[in-house]
Motif scaffolding. Sequence first.
Motif, PDB file in Angstrom:
ATOM      1  N   MET A 163       0.847  -1.204   0.000  1.00  0.00           N
ATOM      2  CA  MET A 163       0.000   0.000   0.000  1.00  0.00           C
ATOM      3  C   MET A 163       0.877   1.247   0.000  1.00  0.00           C
ATOM      4  N   ASP A 164       0.509   2.206  -0.811  1.00  0.00           N
ATOM      5  CA  ASP A 164       1.292   3.438  -0.898  1.00  0.00           C
ATOM      6  C   ASP A 164       0.898   4.338   0.267  1.00  0.00           C
ATOM      7  N   THR A 165       1.774   4.459   1.267  1.00  0.00           N
ATOM      8  CA  THR A 165       1.420   5.277   2.434  1.00  0.00           C
ATOM      9  C   THR A 165       1.998   6.674   2.334  1.00  0.00           C
ATOM     10  N   SER A 166       2.800   6.938   1.315  1.00  0.00           N
ATOM     11  CA  SER A 166       3.454   8.249   1.271  1.00  0.00           C
ATOM     12  C   SER A 166       2.676   9.227   0.401  1.00  0.00           C
ATOM     13  N   GLY A 167       2.127   8.752  -0.711  1.00  0.00           N
ATOM     14  CA  GLY A 167       1.487   9.674  -1.644  1.00  0.00           C
ATOM     15  C   GLY A 167       0.064   9.971  -1.267  1.00  0.00           C
ATOM     16  N   ALA A 168      -0.565  10.840  -2.057  1.00  0.00           N
ATOM     17  CA  ALA A 168      -1.938  11.245  -1.763  1.00  0.00           C
ATOM     18  C   ALA A 168      -2.944  10.346  -2.471  1.00  0.00           C
ATOM     19  N   HIS A 169      -2.459   9.401  -3.301  1.00  0.00           N
ATOM     20  CA  HIS A 169      -3.402   8.683  -4.169  1.00  0.00           C
ATOM     21  C   HIS A 169      -3.710   7.276  -3.688  1.00  0.00           C
ATOM     22  N   ALA A 170      -3.462   6.987  -2.410  1.00  0.00           N
ATOM     23  CA  ALA A 170      -3.760   5.647  -1.920  1.00  0.00           C
ATOM     24  C   ALA A 170      -5.268   5.420  -1.813  1.00  0.00           C
ATOM     25  N   ILE A 171      -6.055   6.501  -1.742  1.00  0.00           N
ATOM     26  CA  ILE A 171      -7.520   6.355  -1.668  1.00  0.00           C
ATOM     27  C   ILE A 171      -8.053   6.485  -3.096  1.00  0.00           C
ATOM     28  N   GLU A 172      -8.254   5.320  -3.719  1.00  0.00           N
ATOM     29  CA  GLU A 172      -8.562   5.330  -5.153  1.00  0.00           C
ATOM     30  C   GLU A 172      -9.957   4.833  -5.480  1.00  0.00           C
ATOM     31  N   THR A 173     -10.639   4.233  -4.496  1.00  0.00           N
ATOM     32  CA  THR A 173     -12.000   3.738  -4.728  1.00  0.00           C
ATOM     33  C   THR A 173     -12.902   4.231  -3.603  1.00  0.00           C
ATOM     34  N   ILE A 174     -14.201   4.135  -3.817  1.00  0.00           N
ATOM     35  CA  ILE A 174     -15.159   4.522  -2.768  1.00  0.00           C
ATOM     36  C   ILE A 174     -14.955   3.639  -1.533  1.00  0.00           C
ATOM     37  N   ASP A 175     -14.653   2.358  -1.751  1.00  0.00           N
ATOM     38  CA  ASP A 175     -14.410   1.480  -0.597  1.00  0.00           C
ATOM     39  C   ASP A 175     -13.190   1.922   0.207  1.00  0.00           C
ATOM     40  N   ASP A 176     -12.120   2.344  -0.498  1.00  0.00           N
ATOM     41  CA  ASP A 176     -10.939   2.883   0.200  1.00  0.00           C
ATOM     42  C   ASP A 176     -11.353   4.082   1.059  1.00  0.00           C
ATOM     43  N   LEU A 177     -12.157   4.950   0.463  1.00  0.00           N
ATOM     44  CA  LEU A 177     -12.572   6.171   1.162  1.00  0.00           C
ATOM     45  C   LEU A 177     -13.401   5.814   2.402  1.00  0.00           C
ATOM     46  N   ARG A 178     -14.340   4.879   2.233  1.00  0.00           N
ATOM     47  CA  ARG A 178     -15.169   4.469   3.384  1.00  0.00           C
ATOM     48  C   ARG A 178     -14.307   3.867   4.488  1.00  0.00           C
ATOM     49  N   ARG A 179     -13.331   3.051   4.110  1.00  0.00           N
ATOM     50  CA  ARG A 179     -12.471   2.429   5.117  1.00  0.00           C
ATOM     51  C   ARG A 179     -11.701   3.505   5.898  1.00  0.00           C
ATOM     52  N   HIS A 180     -11.178   4.486   5.185  1.00  0.00           N
ATOM     53  CA  HIS A 180     -10.402   5.545   5.852  1.00  0.00           C
ATOM     54  C   HIS A 180     -11.299   6.441   6.713  1.00  0.00           C
ATOM     55  N   LEU A 181     -12.533   6.627   6.299  1.00  0.00           N
ATOM     56  CA  LEU A 181     -13.441   7.449   7.125  1.00  0.00           C
ATOM     57  C   LEU A 181     -13.867   6.695   8.378  1.00  0.00           C
ATOM     58  N   GLN A 182     -13.969   5.368   8.308  1.00  0.00           N
ATOM     59  CA  GLN A 182     -14.191   4.579   9.537  1.00  0.00           C
ATOM     60  C   GLN A 182     -12.966   4.716  10.446  1.00  0.00           C
ATOM     61  N   TRP A 183     -11.769   4.705   9.864  1.00  0.00           N
ATOM     62  CA  TRP A 183     -10.558   4.929  10.666  1.00  0.00           C
ATOM     63  C   TRP A 183     -10.610   6.300  11.327  1.00  0.00           C
ATOM     64  N   ALA A 184     -11.154   7.298  10.608  1.00  0.00           N
ATOM     65  CA  ALA A 184     -11.264   8.654  11.182  1.00  0.00           C
ATOM     66  C   ALA A 184     -12.176   8.632  12.414  1.00  0.00           C
ATOM     67  N   ILE A 185     -13.259   7.855  12.343  1.00  0.00           N
ATOM     68  CA  ILE A 185     -14.145   7.712  13.513  1.00  0.00           C
ATOM     69  C   ILE A 185     -13.358   7.091  14.665  1.00  0.00           C
ATOM     70  N   GLU A 186     -12.581   6.037  14.371  1.00  0.00           N
ATOM     71  CA  GLU A 186     -11.790   5.375  15.419  1.00  0.00           C
ATOM     72  C   GLU A 186     -10.741   6.323  15.992  1.00  0.00           C
ATOM     73  N   LEU A 187     -10.162   7.146  15.117  1.00  0.00           N
ATOM     74  CA  LEU A 187      -9.147   8.116  15.561  1.00  0.00           C
ATOM     75  C   LEU A 187      -9.773   9.177  16.472  1.00  0.00           C
ATOM     76  N   GLU A 188     -10.881   9.765  16.053  1.00  0.00           N
ATOM     77  CA  GLU A 188     -11.510  10.810  16.874  1.00  0.00           C
ATOM     78  C   GLU A 188     -11.962  10.224  18.206  1.00  0.00           C
ATOM     79  N   HIS A 189     -12.477   8.994  18.173  1.00  0.00           N
ATOM     80  CA  HIS A 189     -12.903   8.375  19.433  1.00  0.00           C
ATOM     81  C   HIS A 189     -11.702   8.102  20.343  1.00  0.00           C
ATOM     82  N   ALA A 190     -10.549   7.757  19.760  1.00  0.00           N
ATOM     83  CA  ALA A 190      -9.382   7.371  20.570  1.00  0.00           C
ATOM     84  C   ALA A 190      -8.952   8.485  21.519  1.00  0.00           C
TER      85      ALA A 190
END
Length: 348
Positions: free
Chosen positions: A1-28
């Motif tokens: 997985m490309d963790t350095s560039g801005a283009h690792a979020i390339e599909t709607i599923d990628d975006l949904r997964r990262h937004l769930q991570w955002a929920i986990e991050l804000e809750h943390a």
Amino acid sequence: MDTSGAHAIETIDDLRRHLQWAIELEHATIPPYLCALYSLDPARNAEATQVVGTVLAEEMIHLALAANLLNAVGGTPKLDTPELLPPYPHPLPHGDRSVHVHLAPFGPEALELFLRIEQPAAADAPPQTDEYRTIGQFYAAIEAGFRVLCDKLGEEQVFSGDPARQIGELHLRGGGGEVIPVHDLKSALAALAEVVEQGEGAARTDVWDGDRDVFHPEREEVAHYYRFQELRLGRRYRTGDTPQSGPTGEEIAVDLDGVLPMRPDPRTADHPEGSPIRVAQEEFNQTYSLLLYQLEEAFNGSPGGLQDAVGTMFGLRKQALALMKMPTGDGTTTAGPTFEYVPPELRN
């Protein structure tokens, strides 16, 4: 997985997964901020209580914004899940593995952790989708993902969620900022900017977050990172101050004797079954798991459930304070909430 560039979020599923991570991050951020807040004697530490309380209220707003973003793209926010409460200490979800989130009373160690969590990105720091060094870089990657997908698929394809699931307002005493309903790229970018500016300051080079101070409306509000700096350095920022100058305003007194000496990273397993501390910790965990359930309901089509969640938070405070006044028996520390997940089938 490309963790350095801005283009690792390339599909709607990628975006949904990262937004769930955002929920986990804000809750943390919420359990450690709650422990610090509840350990403070408001009479002896009025300013520290205000600072930690306003940051906590704004983290709840960020949680709602992350849920709005995920709902806007047709995702399903998950909060009532063991992923949200891993055993302490643990790293920030999908973040820098060297930042360990602890439960601790207010004090120098807690402030160091909060400064690491809220640390601003350097002006030229690249977006990072995973193992991000700063929260700002993680949200920059999400912003890039939104832009790429809207260019590729069109806004209507990206923002396919049910508008009825959007949270429009969240009434919490003492928090600045607002919950922005998300339905297109413009509102998504506004929601992301709200989270980043409140946490680390506007434009990565500023101390201020763009809002007015809730308790001192004549002043601009300082971003979370710099609010914690004020407490650490014992001085307020004033107009003209910069991240480089540090705060040059009036002094802030912090009375470390006015803090309950909660034992860091407590666990129910530290106490025998049926003992008063363990029973009180288990009751707190029941209440906190109920709160996660109520938030999940609120973010999945029952926005009215947010008022129930706010009510549950008042109950939590009472339970946590009672715990923090129970001596552990080691002669110096008191008990504290353990924030251990209770599966639905084991709830009262």
